[in-house]
Design a protein around this motif. Structure first.
Motif, PDB file in Angstrom:
ATOM      1  N   GLN A   9     -36.102 -48.837 -16.127  1.00 37.99           N
ATOM      2  CA  GLN A   9     -36.734 -47.738 -15.389  1.00 37.99           C
ATOM      3  C   GLN A   9     -38.007 -48.209 -14.701  1.00 37.99           C
ATOM      4  N   ARG A  10     -38.798 -49.012 -15.394  1.00 34.29           N
ATOM      5  CA  ARG A  10     -40.040 -49.519 -14.793  1.00 34.29           C
ATOM      6  C   ARG A  10     -39.739 -50.410 -13.583  1.00 34.29           C
ATOM      7  N   ASP A  11     -38.741 -51.270 -13.737  1.00 32.93           N
ATOM      8  CA  ASP A  11     -38.396 -52.152 -12.612  1.00 32.93           C
ATOM      9  C   ASP A  11     -37.882 -51.353 -11.419  1.00 32.93           C
ATOM     10  N   LEU A  12     -37.054 -50.339 -11.695  1.00 34.58           N
ATOM     11  CA  LEU A  12     -36.501 -49.544 -10.599  1.00 34.58           C
ATOM     12  C   LEU A  12     -37.578 -48.698  -9.928  1.00 34.58           C
ATOM     13  N   ARG A  13     -38.580 -48.298 -10.699  1.00 34.88           N
ATOM     14  CA  ARG A  13     -39.660 -47.510 -10.108  1.00 34.88           C
ATOM     15  C   ARG A  13     -40.376 -48.303  -9.005  1.00 34.88           C
ATOM     16  N   ILE A  14     -40.492 -49.608  -9.179  1.00 30.63           N
ATOM     17  CA  ILE A  14     -41.120 -50.455  -8.147  1.00 30.63           C
ATOM     18  C   ILE A  14     -40.292 -50.410  -6.862  1.00 30.63           C
ATOM     19  N   SER A  15     -38.959 -50.471  -7.021  1.00 29.70           N
ATOM     20  CA  SER A  15     -38.094 -50.400  -5.835  1.00 29.70           C
ATOM     21  C   SER A  15     -38.220 -49.049  -5.139  1.00 29.70           C
ATOM     22  N   ILE A  16     -38.262 -47.971  -5.921  1.00 34.19           N
ATOM     23  CA  ILE A  16     -38.389 -46.640  -5.333  1.00 34.19           C
ATOM     24  C   ILE A  16     -39.719 -46.503  -4.606  1.00 34.19           C
ATOM     25  N   GLU A  17     -40.791 -47.010  -5.192  1.00 32.11           N
ATOM     26  CA  GLU A  17     -42.094 -46.934  -4.527  1.00 32.11           C
ATOM     27  C   GLU A  17     -42.106 -47.744  -3.241  1.00 32.11           C
TER      28      GLU A  17
ATOM     29  N   ARG B  31     -33.694 -38.495  -0.385  1.00 25.64           N
ATOM     30  CA  ARG B  31     -32.688 -38.129  -1.370  1.00 25.64           C
ATOM     31  C   ARG B  31     -32.712 -39.103  -2.546  1.00 25.64           C
ATOM     32  N   ALA B  32     -32.913 -40.385  -2.262  1.00 20.12           N
ATOM     33  CA  ALA B  32     -32.989 -41.381  -3.335  1.00 20.12           C
ATOM     34  C   ALA B  32     -34.180 -41.106  -4.251  1.00 20.12           C
ATOM     35  N   ILE B  33     -35.309 -40.733  -3.683  1.00 25.24           N
ATOM     36  CA  ILE B  33     -36.490 -40.426  -4.490  1.00 25.24           C
ATOM     37  C   ILE B  33     -36.232 -39.213  -5.377  1.00 25.24           C
TER      38      ILE B  33
ATOM     39  N   LEU C  84     -28.748 -43.434 -25.005  1.00 25.50           N
ATOM     40  CA  LEU C  84     -29.608 -44.355 -24.249  1.00 25.50           C
ATOM     41  C   LEU C  84     -28.764 -45.298 -23.390  1.00 25.50           C
ATOM     42  N   ASP C  85     -27.664 -45.792 -23.962  1.00 22.86           N
ATOM     43  CA  ASP C  85     -26.792 -46.703 -23.203  1.00 22.86           C
ATOM     44  C   ASP C  85     -26.159 -45.989 -22.011  1.00 22.86           C
ATOM     45  N   ASN C  86     -25.736 -44.743 -22.216  1.00 25.10           N
ATOM     46  CA  ASN C  86     -25.113 -43.994 -21.117  1.00 25.10           C
ATOM     47  C   ASN C  86     -26.082 -43.788 -19.953  1.00 25.10           C
ATOM     48  N   VAL C  87     -27.302 -43.406 -20.278  1.00 21.79           N
ATOM     49  CA  VAL C  87     -28.297 -43.217 -19.213  1.00 21.79           C
ATOM     50  C   VAL C  87     -28.626 -44.545 -18.549  1.00 21.79           C
ATOM     51  N   LYS C  88     -28.647 -45.617 -19.358  1.00 25.98           N
ATOM     52  CA  LYS C  88     -28.902 -46.939 -18.766  1.00 25.98           C
ATOM     53  C   LYS C  88     -27.822 -47.296 -17.752  1.00 25.98           C
ATOM     54  N   ARG C  89     -26.566 -46.962 -18.067  1.00 25.99           N
ATOM     55  CA  ARG C  89     -25.489 -47.227 -17.099  1.00 25.99           C
ATOM     56  C   ARG C  89     -25.662 -46.381 -15.841  1.00 25.99           C
ATOM     57  N   GLU C  90     -26.066 -45.113 -16.004  1.00 24.13           N
ATOM     58  CA  GLU C  90     -26.353 -44.285 -14.830  1.00 24.13           C
ATOM     59  C   GLU C  90     -27.452 -44.899 -13.984  1.00 24.13           C
ATOM     60  N   LEU C  91     -28.470 -45.403 -14.642  1.00 29.24           N
ATOM     61  CA  LEU C  91     -29.597 -46.019 -13.921  1.00 29.24           C
ATOM     62  C   LEU C  91     -29.144 -47.262 -13.177  1.00 29.24           C
ATOM     63  N   ASP C  92     -28.253 -48.059 -13.806  1.00 27.02           N
ATOM     64  CA  ASP C  92     -27.759 -49.274 -13.151  1.00 27.02           C
ATOM     65  C   ASP C  92     -26.922 -48.926 -11.918  1.00 27.02           C
ATOM     66  N   ARG C  93     -26.059 -47.894 -12.044  1.00 31.13           N
ATOM     67  CA  ARG C  93     -25.262 -47.483 -10.877  1.00 31.13           C
ATOM     68  C   ARG C  93     -26.169 -46.988  -9.747  1.00 31.13           C
TER      69      ARG C  93
END
Length: 487
Positions: free
Chosen positions: A110-118, A131-133, A183-192
């Motif tokens: 989540q922290r790594d992806l937050r950098i991409s979103i910012e 929409r991505a944000i 936690l694993d399920n949400v992690k997979r959602e985050l990866d997708r």
């Protein structure tokens, strides 16, 4: 992801242990990763670091515990671990460690992806980016939910209790395993979601990669323009207009120095490219200024000389008109009557404009000087044409008066050549071509008829033959275009 903290129990040695057991090193107590809710005020970064340390030590306590004997020499001791309860405790502890690892991985992702979103938010304001944000914020709420469930599951069960029952350990294992799965399920959602950000992130990173070089080019362009102006001024040229244009770019440089964080990446990139482009234009004009000054000086001299020559030639128009009046009918020279007066007025006006242009050059008003010189040139061109027209008229009239047959033969040859082209490959000519050619033959015959009589109108004859040749040339061009298209 916070909850009411609860102080963990300090590791202790069970009562009744032997002296040999009391002498065991103190480095072997189990180190358990603590959830954020167990340490009041601890941020998630500290929790993540604690979990990382814990995962490296998780195997050590179990090995040591299994290595301890069930009882020691000497009476009065009891079993520390063993039985079904201890087996359930070990399984629950393994589930807890697995959930802690899943929590750590999700938090890191989540922290790594937050950098991409910012990064995307700073560069892109398109509907897709917005929409991505929004989707990332929704994922964040889902992550907070499963994280709270995990922390609550950890807080609800103290696996270090001496009197932990098998049923409690089994219940802890079930809840912790479920927390890990969530936690694993949400992690997979985050990866997708992260995989789908590829195009947006690539576009944003491309713009960010262009930003620093573009800003640097703008700064260097302004510096080069300023240096070019300084060089020009040392040669005695003021270049006030260029200096004013350069001064208007100063506020833009201030905004560039303030950075994209304040003004936005797309706006800063556009501003940098515009400043670089305008600064380059100022630099080029500044470097060309000495050459432009020399060119204006040359044009002033050249046009002044030409005006003087036209003054002399305009004075020769009147004798030409006198001869035309004496030898030819009024139709041959009447349209030239105003040439001497018009030529004189044009030359005088050109000389006044030259004086104004010289003053503009002395004051270094380069655009004004250039415009005035263009006006002078147009006046002198008009005068030159009108003065030349009188002499050319006399020469042509002398030639046709001496031998009109040459003009007649020239025109007839053009008509016959067009007629042969119209008949090429045909038994009968196309009416669209034959009709204007037949009309041209008749027009030529009428023009020849005007040469009969005591006072022939040679000028009318010349204009008619020229008009016939123009008509014939148009028919020839039409035939060739049509056959070229058909081919």
């Amino acid at each position: 992801m916070t909850a009411t903290p609860r102080q963990p129990k300090s590791p202790s040695v069970p009562r009744g242990r032997s002296r040999f057991a009391r002498g065991l090193p103190q480095a072997v107590p189990r180190v358990v990763p603590q959830p954020a809710s167990r340490v009041a005020g601890r941020p998630r970064r500290a929790l993540r670091d604690s979990l990382a340390d814990s995962l490296t030590l998780v195997a050590l306590p179990l090995v040591v515990a299994l290595a301890l004997p069930a009882s020691f020499a000497g009476g009065g001791t009891r079993r520390w671990f063993g039985g079904r309860a201890e087996s359930q405790r070990a399984e629950a502890q393994a589930a807890k460690d697995a959930a802690a690892a899943a929590f750590y991985e999700l938090d890191t992702a989540q922290r790594d992806l937050r950098i991409s979103i910012e990064t995307i938010a700073a560069v892109d304001d398109s509907p897709a980016a917005r929409r991505a944000i929004t989707d990332f914020d929704a994922l964040g709420r889902r992550i907070d939910e499963v994280s709270h469930q995990y922390i609550n599951a950890v807080d609800a069960h103290d696996l270090d209790r001496d009197d932990l029952e098998a049923s409690a350990a089994a219940r802890a294992r079930t809840e912790l395993a479920k927390a890990k799965d969530d936690l694993d399920n949400v992690k997979r959602e985050l990866d997708r979601f992260a995989d789908g950000l590829g195009p947006l992130l690539g576009k944003a990173e491309t713009q960010l990669a262009r930003l620093a070089p573009a800003v640097e080019r703008a700064r260097q362009g302004l510096l080069a323009a300023s240096n070019a102006l300084d060089t020009v001024r040392t040669s005695g040229l003021r270049a006030d207009d260029l200096a004013a244009r350069l001064a208007t770019l100063a506020p833009e440089l201030t905004k560039l120095n303030q950075g994209a964080g304040q003004h936005g990446v797309p706006q800063t990139l556009e501003r940098a490219e515009r400043v670089a482009r305008e600064a380059e234009a100022v630099r080029v004009e500044a470097e060309r200024l000495p050459e432009k000054a020399a060119e204006i000086d040359h044009r002033l001299v050249s046009l002044r000389t030409r005006a003087q020559a036209l003054t002399t030639r305009a004075g020769q128009v009147e004798p030409v008109l006198s001869e035309l009046r004496r030898r030819f009918t009024a139709a041959c020279w009447q349209d030239l009557q105003g040439v001497p007066d018009l030529a004189g007025e044009n030359v005088r006006q050109a000389e006044r404009k030259l004086t104004e242009a010289q003053a503009a050059r002395d004051e270094q008003r380069w655009p004004d000087a250039t415009a005035l010189l263009s006006t002078v040139r147009a006046l002198l061109n008009t005068t030159d044409e009108s003065v030349s027209a009188a002499g050319d008229r006399l020469r042509r009239l002398n030639a046709v008066q001496k031998d009109p047959q040459q003009e007649i033969d020239r025109t007839r040859f053009a008509i016959r050549d067009a007629q042969r082209l119209a008949m090429a490959g045909r038994n009968t000519p196309d009416p669209r071509h034959a009709r204007p050619l037949d009309d041209s033959v008749a027009r030529l015959e009428r023009a020849i008829g005007t040469l009969e009589g005591r006072h022939p109108d040679y000028w009318h004859f010349l204009t008619e033959t020229e008009a016939v040749r123009q008509t014939v040339a148009q028919v020839v061009a039409q035939i060739r275009d049509e056959r070229g298209a058909g081919h």
